[in-house]
Design an enzyme around this catalytic site. Structure first.
Site, PDB file in Angstrom:
ATOM      1  N   CYS A 137      -4.231  12.096  12.731  1.00  0.00           N
ATOM      2  CA  CYS A 137      -4.999  10.846  12.814  1.00  0.00           C
ATOM      3  C   CYS A 137      -4.761  10.280  14.217  1.00  0.00           C
ATOM      4  CB  CYS A 137      -4.533   9.872  11.735  1.00  0.00           C
ATOM      5  SG  CYS A 137      -2.896   9.233  12.067  1.00  0.00           S
ATOM      6  N   ASP A 146       5.502   0.445  11.912  1.00  0.00           N
ATOM      7  CA  ASP A 146       4.262  -0.205  11.437  1.00  0.00           C
ATOM      8  C   ASP A 146       4.158  -1.657  11.872  1.00  0.00           C
ATOM      9  OD1 ASP A 146       4.021   1.537   8.231  1.00  0.00           O
ATOM     10  OD2 ASP A 146       3.705   2.156  10.297  1.00  0.00           O
ATOM     11  N   ARG A 161      -8.249  -0.590   5.399  1.00  0.00           N
ATOM     12  CA  ARG A 161      -7.459   0.453   4.727  1.00  0.00           C
ATOM     13  C   ARG A 161      -6.151  -0.135   4.197  1.00  0.00           C
ATOM     14  NH1 ARG A 161      -6.605   5.983   7.735  1.00  0.00           N
ATOM     15  NH2 ARG A 161      -5.370   6.121   5.844  1.00  0.00           N
ATOM     16  N   ARG A 211       0.672  14.365  12.769  1.00  0.00           N
ATOM     17  CA  ARG A 211       1.052  14.142  11.369  1.00  0.00           C
ATOM     18  C   ARG A 211       1.236  15.460  10.592  1.00  0.00           C
ATOM     19  NH1 ARG A 211      -0.509   8.756  10.280  1.00  0.00           N
ATOM     20  NH2 ARG A 211       1.056   8.750   8.643  1.00  0.00           N
ATOM     21  N   LYS A 250       0.870  -1.208   0.000  1.00  0.00           N
ATOM     22  CA  LYS A 250       0.000   0.000   0.000  1.00  0.00           C
ATOM     23  C   LYS A 250       0.888   1.233   0.000  1.00  0.00           C
ATOM     24  CE  LYS A 250      -1.483   1.417   4.182  1.00  0.00           C
ATOM     25  NZ  LYS A 250      -1.106   2.767   4.596  1.00  0.00           N
ATOM     26  N   ASN A 251       1.947   1.206   0.802  1.00  0.00           N
ATOM     27  CA  ASN A 251       2.772   2.410   0.991  1.00  0.00           C
ATOM     28  C   ASN A 251       3.761   2.649  -0.142  1.00  0.00           C
ATOM     29  OD1 ASN A 251       1.316   2.827   3.267  1.00  0.00           O
ATOM     30  ND2 ASN A 251       2.955   2.296   4.706  1.00  0.00           N
TER      31      ASN A 251
HETATM   32  C1  EPZ Z   1       4.620   6.858   6.250  1.00  0.00           C
HETATM   33  O1  EPZ Z   1       3.866   7.868   6.890  1.00  0.00           O
HETATM   34  C2  EPZ Z   1       3.714   5.639   6.192  1.00  0.00           C
HETATM   35  N1  EPZ Z   1       2.521   5.955   5.404  1.00  0.00           N
HETATM   36  C3  EPZ Z   1       3.312   5.232   7.601  1.00  0.00           C
HETATM   37  O2  EPZ Z   1       2.539   4.056   7.496  1.00  0.00           O
HETATM   38  C4  EPZ Z   1       4.581   4.918   8.394  1.00  0.00           C
HETATM   39  O3  EPZ Z   1       4.223   4.590   9.725  1.00  0.00           O
HETATM   40  C5  EPZ Z   1       5.510   6.141   8.383  1.00  0.00           C
HETATM   41  O4  EPZ Z   1       5.786   6.524   7.023  1.00  0.00           O
HETATM   42  C6  EPZ Z   1       6.836   5.868   9.087  1.00  0.00           C
HETATM   43  O5  EPZ Z   1       7.472   4.796   8.473  1.00  0.00           O
HETATM   44  C7  EPZ Z   1       2.601   5.888   4.065  1.00  0.00           C
HETATM   45  O6  EPZ Z   1       3.638   5.614   3.492  1.00  0.00           O
HETATM   46  C8  EPZ Z   1       1.328   6.188   3.308  1.00  0.00           C
HETATM   47  P1  EPZ Z   1       6.794  10.210   8.288  1.00  0.00           P
HETATM   48  P2  EPZ Z   1       4.425   9.403   6.898  1.00  0.00           P
HETATM   49  O7  EPZ Z   1       6.660  11.454   7.518  1.00  0.00           O
HETATM   50  O8  EPZ Z   1       5.120   9.678   5.624  1.00  0.00           O
HETATM   51  C9  EPZ Z   1       6.938  13.516  11.629  1.00  0.00           C
HETATM   52  C10 EPZ Z   1       0.718   2.662   7.867  1.00  0.00           C
HETATM   53  O9  EPZ Z   1       0.385   2.098   8.900  1.00  0.00           O
HETATM   54  N2  EPZ Z   1       6.770  14.483  10.523  1.00  0.00           N
HETATM   55  O10 EPZ Z   1       7.975   9.320   8.043  1.00  0.00           O
HETATM   56  O11 EPZ Z   1       3.327  10.284   7.312  1.00  0.00           O
HETATM   57  C11 EPZ Z   1       5.700  12.656  11.806  1.00  0.00           C
HETATM   58  O12 EPZ Z   1       4.751  13.313  12.619  1.00  0.00           O
HETATM   59  C12 EPZ Z   1       1.163   4.098   7.927  1.00  0.00           C
HETATM   60  O13 EPZ Z   1       0.761   2.130   6.723  1.00  0.00           O
HETATM   61  C13 EPZ Z   1       6.912  15.836  10.791  1.00  0.00           C
HETATM   62  O14 EPZ Z   1       7.146  16.240  11.927  1.00  0.00           O
HETATM   63  O15 EPZ Z   1       5.486   9.314   8.082  1.00  0.00           O
HETATM   64  C14 EPZ Z   1       6.264  11.429  12.463  1.00  0.00           C
HETATM   65  O16 EPZ Z   1       6.410  11.681  13.844  1.00  0.00           O
HETATM   66  C15 EPZ Z   1       0.972   4.707   9.304  1.00  0.00           C
HETATM   67  N3  EPZ Z   1       6.757  16.720   9.772  1.00  0.00           N
HETATM   68  C16 EPZ Z   1       7.652  11.296  11.833  1.00  0.00           C
HETATM   69  O17 EPZ Z   1       7.951  12.570  11.273  1.00  0.00           O
HETATM   70  C17 EPZ Z   1       6.503  16.316   8.500  1.00  0.00           C
HETATM   71  O18 EPZ Z   1       6.396  17.171   7.605  1.00  0.00           O
HETATM   72  C18 EPZ Z   1       7.719  10.274  10.714  1.00  0.00           C
HETATM   73  O19 EPZ Z   1       6.667  10.558   9.838  1.00  0.00           O
HETATM   74  C19 EPZ Z   1       6.369  14.937   8.243  1.00  0.00           C
HETATM   75  C20 EPZ Z   1       6.513  14.037   9.265  1.00  0.00           C
END
Ligand code: EPZ
Length: 418
Positions: free
Chosen positions: A118, A307, A399, A123, A22-23
């Protein structure tokens, strides 16, 4: 609302074919805006994918889904498209924000809803916007929307991310794709899903290379008109079923995987005492009498993925002694703990660390899913618990897990949706 009924204490044995990721599919769907004709195979038919294709249709792409073949065809011959990604389509699936980079780099302006938070955290998307601004975009936030403008086009530059973010890395790669000159991104996320996005973009004619956590994107004049791409397997689904096999096997064999991508997960499961047999594109596990306690921290790839944190926690409830999990990625990713405790698990949370005491006998209960991975951890707990478990709000599960109950039923689990 639909529920899942799971009868516990059944020995699982059989084969499970792992679906596409999915990701990986979500950023590649966003990248399809940059192409004219795209054929994606091995696409997981899960809710988030259809939310993304609805968004792409709203923007103006033609989308054809062949469910029986897990195929999606997308075409975009438009010189002008609808550069708006509305709240109603982004709020339920925050990866919708990934269309920002594609639309901006190709059409020079975009209006994309802020995705909002969420269950697992606020996020934010500040790192996404940080990168787009570095590439020369004018960004304004108004009425819950990101208004991005790049009248003269984006310009390649050096960008060092202050912290590692999967989505921000993906959006930056997409935005840099048509940016003039060369863009050097450092301190990037390098998840296999990002590597699959890069493979897709290079098929399109891009020139993108990864060196450690550095990603270099060189603008290319000529792009191919149409491309075919097979989505990489879902490593999180694979890890989930490995845990299921160790918890409740007999013997479970997962197929259509690349074991080297699961190295960290396999090492951790072996440290807990799991017996794991690695094939060329398969991994076989079986239940272990005694599981050993372990301390782990969630990290960006190639570390242990957040995850799979909830799923491993269930395994730790059956391990001897006190295990610890430190959740470093999201601020609120222990929503499964209160539900597991209602099933008898002995877990305490202190400063983003879960302390799991085992082995504990789990008993079935009526429980509630709160987010995608929490919900699947409750299914795993239900498989190993006494009696029956009823899981509510399984739309969370739908999802991201394709045909979960059928895959488990084929391994002799007693699980049904009603
Ligand atoms: C991706 O989310 C995945 N989703 C998530 O999978 C996964 O848990 C996550 O990466 C970490 O591996 C998809 O790929 C669709 P991040 P993403 O940006 O991109 C902070 C699932 O279960 N952050 O790596 O949103 C954020 O709050 C989902 O399939 C900022 O502060 O994750 C988090 O604490 C859940 N500012 C950390 O970074 C930003 O602009 C990592 O988030 C972006 C992120």
């Amino acid at each position: 609302m639909q529920k899942l009924l799971i009868k516990g204490k059944r020995k699982l044995s059989g084969k499970i074919s792992i679906s596409g990721s999915k990701n990986a599919t979500l950023p590649i769907l966003a990248a399809s805006i940059l192409a004219e004709q795209v054929k994606l195979s091995n696409v997981p038919l899960v809710k988030d994918i259809f939310t993304m294709t609805d968004l792409l249709k709203f923007i103006g792409l033609k989308v054809k889904v062949e469910k029986k073949k897990n195929l999606i065809e997308l075409t975009n011959y438009k010189k002008k498209i609808n550069t708006l990604a509305p709240y109603k389509l982004v709020k339920t699936m925050r990866a919708g924000v990934l269309v920002l980079g594609s639309i901006l780099t190709k059409y020079k302006k975009a209006k994309v809803s802020l995705p909002g938070g969420c269950a697992i955290g606020t996020r934010p998307v500040d790192l996404h916007l940080f990168a787009l601004k570095k590439l020369g975009a004018k960004i304004k936030i108004k009425d819950g929307y990101i208004l991005a403008d790049a009248k003269k086009g984006l310009k390649g530059t050096k960008i060092r991310f202050p912290s590692i973010s999967v989505g921000a890395t993906e959006n930056a790669i997409l935005a840099a794709f048509n940016a003039k000159g060369e863009t050097i991104l450092s301190n990037c996320a390098i998840e296999p899903e990002i590597q699959d996005l890069i493979t897709f973009l290079n098929k399109l004619g891009g020139k993108i290379k990864i060196f450690g956590r550095k990603i270099i994107i060189k603008r290319q004049r000529f792009l191919r008109k149409n491309i075919n791409h097979r989505i990489i397997f879902d490593r999180i689904e694979a890890g989930t079923y490995l845990v299921a096999g160790i918890l409740a096997g007999g013997k479970i064999k997962i197929n259509d995987v690349k074991p080297r991508i699961l190295k960290c997960e396999i090492d951790i499961l072996k440290k807990m005492g799991a017996k794991i047999k690695i094939g060329k594109s398969s991994i076989e596990v079986k239940k272990n009498k005694v599981l050993k306690k372990l301390n782990i921290s969630t990290k960006p790839y190639p570390g242990f993925p957040t995850d799979l944190q909830a799923q491993l926690m269930v395994l730790m409830t059956q391990a001897e002694g006190l295990s610890k999990i430190k959740e470093n990625i999201f601020e609120n990713r222990f929503m499964h703990v209160p539900e597991l405790k209602r099933m008898g698990a002995k877990i305490e949370i202190k400063n983003k660390t879960a302390f799991i005491f085992g082995p504990t006998k789990l008993t079935g209960a009526e429980v509630m899913a709160t987010d995608l991975r929490a919900s699947v951890s409750l299914v795993l707990a239900g498989l190993v618990a006494e009696n029956r478990t009823i899981l509510n709000r399984i739309y969370h599960l739908d999802r991201g897990y394709e045909s979960l109950e059928n895959k488990l039923k084929n391994c002799k689990a007693k699980i049904k949706r009603y």
